[in-house]
Structure formats: C-alpha cells, structure tokens
Design a protein around this motif. Structure first.
Motif, PDB file in Angstrom:
ATOM      1  N   GLU A 104       3.377   8.904  10.266  1.00 31.02           N
ATOM      2  CA  GLU A 104       3.230   9.182   8.732  1.00 31.02           C
ATOM      3  C   GLU A 104       1.554   8.201   7.727  1.00 31.02           C
ATOM      4  N   PHE A 105       1.424   6.966   9.262  1.00 28.36           N
ATOM      5  CA  PHE A 105       0.710   5.836   8.528  1.00 28.36           C
ATOM      6  C   PHE A 105      -0.439   6.614   9.376  1.00 28.36           C
ATOM      7  N   TYR A 106      -0.821   6.749  10.788  1.00 24.45           N
ATOM      8  CA  TYR A 106      -1.620   7.487  11.269  1.00 24.45           C
ATOM      9  C   TYR A 106      -2.185   8.352  10.136  1.00 24.45           C
ATOM     10  N   GLU A 107      -1.684   9.508   9.822  1.00 23.67           N
ATOM     11  CA  GLU A 107      -2.750  10.600   8.934  1.00 23.67           C
ATOM     12  C   GLU A 107      -2.722   9.666   7.793  1.00 23.67           C
ATOM     13  N   THR A 108      -2.372   8.373   7.338  1.00 27.35           N
ATOM     14  CA  THR A 108      -2.087   8.135   5.856  1.00 27.35           C
ATOM     15  C   THR A 108      -4.083   7.172   5.793  1.00 27.35           C
ATOM     16  N   PHE A 109      -3.931   7.113   7.287  1.00 32.26           N
ATOM     17  CA  PHE A 109      -5.824   5.995   7.397  1.00 32.26           C
ATOM     18  C   PHE A 109      -6.642   7.271   7.326  1.00 32.26           C
ATOM     19  N   ASP A 110      -5.560   8.377   7.913  1.00 30.57           N
ATOM     20  CA  ASP A 110      -7.103   9.645   7.793  1.00 30.57           C
ATOM     21  C   ASP A 110      -7.611   9.814   8.820  1.00 30.57           C
ATOM     22  N   PRO A 111      -7.416  10.593  10.230  1.00 31.45           N
ATOM     23  CA  PRO A 111      -8.250  10.311  11.378  1.00 31.45           C
ATOM     24  C   PRO A 111     -10.479  10.965  11.305  1.00 31.45           C
ATOM     25  N   ILE A 291       0.008  -7.308   1.470  1.00 32.87           N
ATOM     26  CA  ILE A 291       0.732  -8.316   2.116  1.00 32.87           C
ATOM     27  C   ILE A 291       0.823  -7.233   3.114  1.00 32.87           C
ATOM     28  N   VAL A 292       1.667  -6.243   3.276  1.00 33.17           N
ATOM     29  CA  VAL A 292       1.861  -5.568   4.919  1.00 33.17           C
ATOM     30  C   VAL A 292       0.209  -4.947   5.120  1.00 33.17           C
ATOM     31  N   SER A 293      -0.579  -4.383   3.805  1.00 29.05           N
ATOM     32  CA  SER A 293      -1.122  -2.431   4.580  1.00 29.05           C
ATOM     33  C   SER A 293      -2.134  -3.845   4.721  1.00 29.05           C
ATOM     34  N   GLN A 294      -2.626  -5.017   3.760  1.00 30.00           N
ATOM     35  CA  GLN A 294      -4.106  -5.975   4.140  1.00 30.00           C
ATOM     36  C   GLN A 294      -4.089  -6.659   5.448  1.00 30.00           C
ATOM     37  N   GLU A 295      -2.293  -6.862   5.584  1.00 31.43           N
ATOM     38  CA  GLU A 295      -2.746  -8.441   7.145  1.00 31.43           C
ATOM     39  C   GLU A 295      -1.235  -7.141   8.335  1.00 31.43           C
ATOM     40  N   VAL A 296      -0.772  -6.377   8.201  1.00 35.87           N
ATOM     41  CA  VAL A 296       0.188  -5.904   9.382  1.00 35.87           C
ATOM     42  C   VAL A 296      -0.002  -4.247   9.892  1.00 35.87           C
ATOM     43  N   VAL A 297      -0.090  -3.675   8.971  1.00 39.17           N
ATOM     44  CA  VAL A 297      -0.325  -2.287   9.698  1.00 39.17           C
ATOM     45  C   VAL A 297      -1.851  -2.039   8.828  1.00 39.17           C
ATOM     46  N   THR A 298      -2.247  -2.051   9.933  1.00 39.13           N
ATOM     47  CA  THR A 298      -3.851  -2.074   9.732  1.00 39.13           C
ATOM     48  C   THR A 298      -4.543  -1.324  10.897  1.00 39.13           C
ATOM     49  N   GLN A 367     -12.192  -2.524  14.407  1.00 37.91           N
ATOM     50  CA  GLN A 367     -11.757  -3.982  13.769  1.00 37.91           C
ATOM     51  C   GLN A 367     -12.963  -4.505  12.882  1.00 37.91           C
ATOM     52  N   ASP A 368     -13.659  -3.444  12.697  1.00 39.53           N
ATOM     53  CA  ASP A 368     -14.349  -3.817  11.231  1.00 39.53           C
ATOM     54  C   ASP A 368     -13.510  -4.332   9.991  1.00 39.53           C
ATOM     55  N   PRO A 369     -13.206  -5.701   9.471  1.00 40.11           N
ATOM     56  CA  PRO A 369     -12.422  -5.986   8.448  1.00 40.11           C
ATOM     57  C   PRO A 369     -13.001  -5.209   6.946  1.00 40.11           C
ATOM     58  N   GLU A 370     -13.862  -4.764   7.003  1.00 43.61           N
ATOM     59  CA  GLU A 370     -14.471  -3.388   6.114  1.00 43.61           C
ATOM     60  C   GLU A 370     -13.638  -2.463   5.916  1.00 43.61           C
ATOM     61  N   PHE A 371     -14.094  -2.053   6.588  1.00 45.54           N
ATOM     62  CA  PHE A 371     -13.095  -0.570   6.879  1.00 45.54           C
ATOM     63  C   PHE A 371     -12.347  -0.671   6.813  1.00 45.54           C
ATOM     64  N   ASN A 372     -11.543  -1.886   7.110  1.00 42.36           N
ATOM     65  CA  ASN A 372      -9.772  -2.111   7.419  1.00 42.36           C
ATOM     66  C   ASN A 372      -9.019  -1.713   5.649  1.00 42.36           C
ATOM     67  N   GLU A 373     -10.477  -2.941   4.989  1.00 44.20           N
ATOM     68  CA  GLU A 373      -9.639  -3.147   4.016  1.00 44.20           C
ATOM     69  C   GLU A 373     -10.092  -2.164   2.516  1.00 44.20           C
ATOM     70  N   ARG A 375      -9.277   1.595   3.571  1.00 47.10           N
ATOM     71  CA  ARG A 375      -8.154   2.131   4.823  1.00 47.10           C
ATOM     72  C   ARG A 375      -6.852   1.963   4.039  1.00 47.10           C
ATOM     73  N   SER A 376      -6.914   0.356   4.132  1.00 46.07           N
ATOM     74  CA  SER A 376      -5.466   0.075   3.874  1.00 46.07           C
ATOM     75  C   SER A 376      -5.009  -0.095   2.108  1.00 46.07           C
ATOM     76  N   GLU A 377      -5.498   0.482   1.205  1.00 44.89           N
ATOM     77  CA  GLU A 377      -5.321   0.938  -0.812  1.00 44.89           C
ATOM     78  C   GLU A 377      -4.813   2.286  -0.044  1.00 44.89           C
ATOM     79  N   ALA A 378      -4.742   3.303   1.002  1.00 42.77           N
ATOM     80  CA  ALA A 378      -4.131   4.320   1.433  1.00 42.77           C
ATOM     81  C   ALA A 378      -2.779   4.232   1.526  1.00 42.77           C
ATOM     82  N   ILE A 379      -2.930   2.606   2.539  1.00 45.56           N
ATOM     83  CA  ILE A 379      -1.633   2.357   3.006  1.00 45.56           C
ATOM     84  C   ILE A 379      -0.367   2.265   1.960  1.00 45.56           C
ATOM     85  N   LYS A 380      -1.618   1.021   1.353  1.00 47.71           N
ATOM     86  CA  LYS A 380      -0.241   0.298   0.382  1.00 47.71           C
ATOM     87  C   LYS A 380      -0.214   0.996  -0.807  1.00 47.71           C
TER      88      LYS A 380
END
Length: 432
Positions: A104-111, A291-298, A367-373, A375-380
């Motif tokens: 579910e986490f992986y699919e939310t990131f959107d492959p 917090i978790v979406s921004q810094e843990v499950v990225t 590892q790109d910070p902008e891309f992580n940020e 996709r973190s919205e979807a996880i949040k």
C-alpha cells in the motif's frame, strides 16, 4: 487568618499554608525535569565506573534498563534516545505497520511517477556511467572510437531508459512484500536519528506532555494538603522529604494514567471519561502522519532499504536482470567493433560492469529531496485517513507502548526528584 487556625501560633499557620503551595511547585518542577530527562540529552553524559560493567549483567532487569548501566557507566541519557532501537521497533510494529502494508505504501508513492522521475534524472548519470565503464575497461579503445559512434551508443542507452525504469519499478512492485521490510526500515532510521525519534514523541504528544507538567502543580497542591496533618502530628524532620517522594511519584503516575486510560469511552453520569490522548485522535492523525511521511516513510528511505536491507541481494539481482537485456540492445551497435578489438571476454566484462553499475545510478534519483517531498503528500493523506479510522485500542498503540515500556523509570524519577525537592521544602518551611 487567625479565625481559620485559632489554636495554632501565627508562625506555624504560615508554615502550614506554604506546604500545599510549595508541594504544588514541587509537583510541577519534578514533572518538568522528569519530562526533560525522558528526551534529553540525546547522547550519554557521565563517567565510566570501574567494575560496573562486570556486575551489570547480574543486576535486576529494570536496573539494567537505566541508561549507561549495562555499559558500565554512571550518568544519564534521555530514556527515549537511549533506547532508540527498541522505541523504533515499537513505533514500527505497534504503530506504522498497523496503518498500511508495504504494498500500500509503494502503490501510494505511484510506481509510474517513480519511473518517470528515474528517467528524467538519470540521463546525465547514465551518460557519465557509460563513459566511465568503457574508459575503465578499455581506455584506448574508447578514445579511438569515432565520436559519431560514441554518440550513437549514448543515444541508444538513453532511449532505453524509459523501458529500464518501467521494468525496474514493475518488478519491484510485483515483489514488494518480499523485498521491502518496512519494520526494519523504520527501526533503523529512528535508531540512527534519535533527534527525530524525540520529535515524533514531543510534537505528537505535545499536549499530553504539557498536561503531565501542568498537572504536577494541581495534583501537588492537593496532595500537599494531605501533608499538613503528617507535618503537624508526626513532627519529625523526615516528613516533608517523604511526602515529596509521594508527590513526585503520584503526580507522574496519575498523569500517565489520565493520558491513556480509559481506552474506550466510559460514561459516569453526565461525564464522559476517556484518555486525553485518545480524545485528540483526529488532530494527532495529521501531526503523526506529517512527521512520518516527511522523514520516515519516504521514497528515499524505501530505496535505501531495498538496496541495503536484508533483501538487497534479491533487489539488486532483480534490477540487474531488468537492465542487462537493455544494455545488450544499447551497446549492441558497438558490439562487433568491441569484440574485434578486445575479444568476446572484453565485451562481456563491459556488459557486466555496465549492468552492475547501473543498479546504483538508476535508484540514486529517488534520494532527491524535492521528489521525496512531493510524494510525501500522498503518504500523509493515506496515513491521516487510516489513523483517524483506527480503533481506540490500535490508535493508543501509536504512543502509549513507548511510555508503558519505561513508565516505571519516569515515575521513579519523579519520586527521586520529589525527595530532593522535599528537603528544599523542609528548609524553606522551617526557615519561615
């Protein structure tokens, strides 16, 4: 004032009035210090005690949990950071793992987005890699290769990137449950970043931590009223220090119970009783998910676990297997030229080196910070929605297990600090 306590000397009346006030201050102060010691310092501060390390294994289990004891040191480290690995495991198993699965986490990131990002950000890296591999394996050959041929090779490699990226994300997605260990990822990340672990508890439980501190004054004042009869009728020097122990112990114990219990809502006449933390489920859901979406499950942490976790060999093989056929097609235009010049063995070495090195280069953009940020919205959103819909029992598991694990230490700290404060209270009261 004399009408309230007519039988007592005027000076003694003032001392009695001071007892609840000072006890309230003791309750507030001991709770404040105890909360600080729960989180700070993040690194151990103290000294090594000769012989302690040898006897530590024979000590009672709870004593061995005190920071530094098992390593033979006397001092202090915040309870949470001192047990970051254990706290990370609790956060993973009791909290985040209940919210969503690896898939579910992986699919939310959107492959598909991941694949597009790899393609967009790997072009320069892959071009550089092509140069490096061919120069390293056969520098003279590569320098003697006509520029037009080299550009054809680069163009062929770049043209295959979309197919490579899509195949990698698809294969990882098909096997994500076996390749990604979300619990290990969370545990390792929080263990390596005790400051982040502190933030998770401090920011999510901010209201509850403030309640523990502020309730110390109220509970301390009430308990101080009960100290008065002891002070009057026992009339011994040790009364106030002992009462300080009781205040420090009980204020922490009561506050911790009120925060998390009762788990299920209970009616008491017109009143509704439920743990303070549980009542804030909607608010906590967003804070915790942020917090978790921004810094843990990225995506960056997921990629790190895939490439360096317990199943990294399988992941790397899977990525290499996806890349190798495309390498054959991409480098194929120069294949005859390379074989004639270096032989089949040289060609195979170039082919294998390129495939192996490409594994890291294609995952690196994640590892790109902008891309992580982004996709973190979807996880949040996923986590916020799931946390809001957790049962009360599962929801309280986000924070309570960590407190339960070491609440005895927090309560004991309150008692010890209360004892010290009780002596200060004795000095103040007897000096008036």
């Amino acid at each position: 004032m004399n009408g309230l306590l007519p039988a007592l000397p005027y000076g003694l009346q003032w001392r009695l009035i001071l007892i609840p006030l000072i006890t309230g201050v003791i309750g507030y102060g001991t709770n404040w210090v105890a909360i600080r010691l729960l989180f700070y310092p993040t690194e151990f501060v103290g000294i090594r005690m000769p012989g302690l390390k040898q006897v530590a294994p024979a000590l009672p289990r709870k004593l061995k949990q005190i920071p530094g004891i098992i390593e033979g040191r006397l001092g202090w480290q915040g309870i949470i950071p001192s047990r970051s690995a254990r706290m990370g495991t609790i956060a993973a198993e009791k909290g985040i793992a209940k919210i969503a699965t690896e898939r579910e986490f992986y699919e939310t990131f959107d492959p598909e987005r991941i694949a597009r990002h790899i393609v967009t950000n790997s072009e320069d890296e892959i071009r550089e890699l092509t140069e490096e591999v061919l120069e390293e394996e056969h520098p003279e050959l590569w320098h003697n290769t006509p520029r037009a041929v080299r550009e054809v090779i680069h163009a062929r490699v770049q043209s295959k990137l979309p197919a490579i990226a899509e195949k990698i994300t698809e294969r990882i997605g098909d096997n994500i449950d076996e390749l990604l260990d979300i619990n290990q990822m969370i545990t390792n990340h929080l263990d390596e970043n005790p400051e982040l672990l502190n933030r998770l508890f401090i920011e999510v439980g901010e209201h509850e931590l403030k309640f523990i501190i502020n309730s110390g004054f109220l509970l301390g004042t009430v308990l101080g009223c009960f100290s008065i009869p002891f002070f009057l009728y026992i009339d011994a020097w040790w009364v106030l220090p002992v009462c300080g122990v009781a205040v420090g112990y009980l204020t922490n114990w009561i506050a911790l119970k009120i925060i998390f219990l009762p788990i299920e809502e209970r009616k008491l006449g017109p009143f509704s009783l439920q743990g303070l933390f549980i009542k804030r489920q909607g608010e906590v859901a967003e804070e915790y998910a942020d917090i978790v979406s921004q810094e843990v499950v990225t995506i960056g942490n997921v990629a790190k676990n895939l490439m360096h976790g317990t199943q990294s060999d399988r992941t790397r093989k899977m990525v290499r297997d996806a890349i190798r056929p495309e390498v054959d097609h991409a480098v194929g235009v120069a294949g005859p030229f390379i074989r004639i010049t270096t032989g089949s063995e040289g060609y195979e070495r170039i082919r294998e080196s390129f495939a192996s090195e490409s594994v890291e280069r294609t995952i690196e953009p994640l590892q790109d910070p902008e891309f992580n940020e982004e996709r973190s919205e979807a996880i949040k959103e996923l986590m916020t929605d799931r946390i809001r819909n957790l049962s009360s029992r599962d929801f309280v598991g986000l924070l309570r297990p960590a407190f339960v694990e070491d609440e005895w230490m927090l309560i004991l700290l309150g008692a010890i600090l209360g004892f010290i404060a009780g002596w200060l209270q004795l000095l103040v009261v007897t000096a008036v």
